[in-house]
Each structure stands twice: as C-alpha cells, then as structure tokens.
Enzyme design. Structure first.
Site, short mmCIF file in Angstrom:
data_model
loop_
_atom_site.label_atom_id
_atom_site.label_comp_id
_atom_site.label_asym_id
_atom_site.label_seq_id
_atom_site.Cartn_x
_atom_site.Cartn_y
_atom_site.Cartn_z
CE LYS A 223 0.66 -6.33 -1.75
NZ LYS A 223 0.55 -6.46 -0.24
CE LYS B 181 -7.20 -7.30 1.62
NZ LYS B 181 -5.65 -7.22 2.06
N GLY C 234 0.82 -1.22 -0.20
CA GLY C 234 -0.23 0.02 0.01
C GLY C 234 0.97 1.25 0.07
CG ASN C 235 4.97 1.18 1.11
OD1 ASN C 235 4.30 0.03 0.63
ND2 ASN C 235 6.26 0.94 0.82
CE LYS D 54 3.26 -6.86 3.29
NZ LYS D 54 1.94 -6.90 3.61
#
Length: 310
Positions: A209, A126, A10-11, A271
């Site tokens: 994602k 989510k 997101g960054n 992740k």
C-alpha cells in the site's frame, strides 16, 4: 492548503470487523484534523489481515460446502476495499459532522496496473492473514497449495506476490473528486490487474500500500505524501543502545541506510522506498513518515521524518 495523500498503516485498522469499526474512530479524528486545516485529503490503506481473513473464510466455506463458490483472490481484495472503505467513510463522515464540516466522503474500488512479467510473481513475499504454527503452515501448503513463510518470529503466514504498481486505472475518476470529497482509494494497494488481449485481468497478489500510495500521490500531483506507521519518526539502529531518530533524510542518505540494512524488509523499508520514489518524481514534492496521531504536527514540521530531494 495542500493536496495530501495519506497512507494508513495497519495500526489504524483492527484485525476484525468489530475491532476495525472502533479503531477507525480514532483514525478519523487525525484525518479530519488535516481536513479542518483546509487540506484536500486522499486516503489509501492496507488490507493484509482483512483480505487474508476473507480469503480464508471463503476457502473454508467452500471446503465444507461445495455449493459455496470458491472466491478468487482479486475478488477478495475488492471485498476488503468495500468493507474497510465503509468503516472509514462512516467514521470520517461522523467526525466531519461533529465539527460542522460539510464534505462528502467516498470510497472508490480501485484497480492498480502491474506488469505480468514482474519478478515478484516468481517470489511471493507479501504476508496476508493470520499467524499459524509450523505444523499448521505445512498442512496449508499441502492441502491449499499456499506458500507459507515465517514472519519475524511471530509464526507462519501465507505469502503472495507483491508486484510494483505501474499505474492507477481509475486515476481520472479520483482526480475528478479532488476538492469535492474526501477520497478513499487504492485500498490494500489496489486490486492488481494485468493487461491481456481481452482487457484488464485481476491476478492473485497484494501490492504494497505504500508504493500504491506513492503512485496515487504522483499521478494526482499531490503536494505531500504522508506515510503513517506505529512510530513518530524513522530510526537507525532501531531497538539498540545507539538508536537514533531522524528528522530529515536526503535520497542519498536513505540509500546509504538501505545498503546497511537499517530498515526492516516487512516494515520500514517499503515506506522509505515509496517516499523516495514520490519525492524523486517531481521537484518540490515532500514525503513524511510519522504516526497517525502526529500527522498534523508532522505537516507543520514539528515531528516526523521528512524525505527530501537533495
């Protein structure tokens, strides 16, 4: 030369179209650094804030003007893929041009197959869209039927199901473009679709994602999966006095730390789980978790956390 799937965190994207257009200029520099080294790069990205913003805007417009059609959530996901892809295409293309690298950039609107019986559909987790106060959240639950949950002390957000990806519908199209273009696909985890008697049908959900990126890397037989986040390495005891940054993790070590609740469910946990899934899928594959700015250095073994199969 390596075939690399990059999972943008997101960054790497802003919360508004204006912020995003600026943010992706820096994102493009790091991506083109990898391309300049001779690597084939496939880019995947999230869309939590963006799809939430689109869905809220369309719902608000419909509530105030009945002539504005209500927009289903899968269509909102497709819209987010388009406009995020456009910004990334533009920025990466401009950066390639600056370096005199002649390579096209293309975005594929991507569908991701999920299981209609996935347990996630009965337990939405989510978060999407903006933050709300508790009072605002209760009103949205009452008026819109949303499921709202508190998010890490920052306020309340809408949550939707997050099923696991089974397959990438457009995988053959993506594969046909490898070596010919920089590919942006699987945006927001892909548009979730289920199999029905009449064909594929979109469902209201957001696939993580990182898991979709790992699935893309798996079906394309990529050499590396690089999951980009806000930190250079994975840590245990994060934020504590005995915080420790990790250079390398085996699958067994990852599981040990997961069992000890070392990784946040909404941040590092997906992740490391996605990285393990990719590494386990075939011998010789590697996964890296690092920051966008350090992606090139991580690929050279100079930083980042490598997940290995041993």
């Amino acid at each position: 030369m390596k075939k690399i799937v990059l999972a943008l965190g997101g960054n790497a994207l802003g919360d508004t179209p204006e912020e995003q257009k600026e943010a992706v200029k820096n994102t493009a520099v790091s991506i083109v650094d990898l391309i300049e080294e001779g690597n084939e790069v496939i880019v995947a990205h999230g869309n939590g804030p963006q799809v939430g913003m689109i869905n809220l805007a369309m719902s608000t417009a419909n509530a105030t003007d009945s002539s504005v059609p209500s927009m289903p959530f899968p269509e909102c996901g497709a819209m987010s893929q388009g406009y995020i892809g456009y910004h990334l295409q533009n920025a990466i293309g401009n950066e390639l041009s600056k370096r005199n690298i002649n390579k096209p950039v293309v975005t594929l609107v991507t569908q991701t197959l999920v299981d209609k019986n996935d347990k996630a559909f009965s337990n939405p987790t989510k978060p999407i869209g903006t933050f709300y106060s508790e009072e605002e959240a209760k009103e949205l639950e009452a008026t819109k039927g949303y499921t709202m949950k508190e998010d890490s002390g920052r306020g309340f957000r809408r949550v939707v199901p997050s099923p696991k990806p089974i397959d990438i519908v457009e995988k053959e199209a993506v594969e046909s473009l490898v070596g010919k273009a920089v590919i942006i696909c699987g945006g927001g985890g892909g548009i979730p679709v289920i199999k029905t008697e009449s064909g594929l049908e979109g469902v209201a959900a957001v696939i993580d994602k990182d898991f979709t990126s790992a699935k893309i890397a798996e079906v394309l037989n990529a050499d590396s999966l690089i999951i980009l986040t806000a930190v250079d390495k994975v840590a245990i005891n994060f934020g504590k006095e005995n915080e420790k940054w990790l250079d390398e993790l085996s699958i067994a070590e990852v599981q040990e730390y997961i069992d000890a609740n070392e990784f946040g469910a909404g941040s590092m946990l997906p992740k490391v789980e996605a990285a393990v899934g990719f590494v386990k899928s075939k011998e010789g594959r590697e996964a890296l978790i690092t920051s966008l700015e350090k992606a090139k250095a991580a690929l050279k073994g100079e930083t980042g956390t490598k997940i290995i199969n041993k």
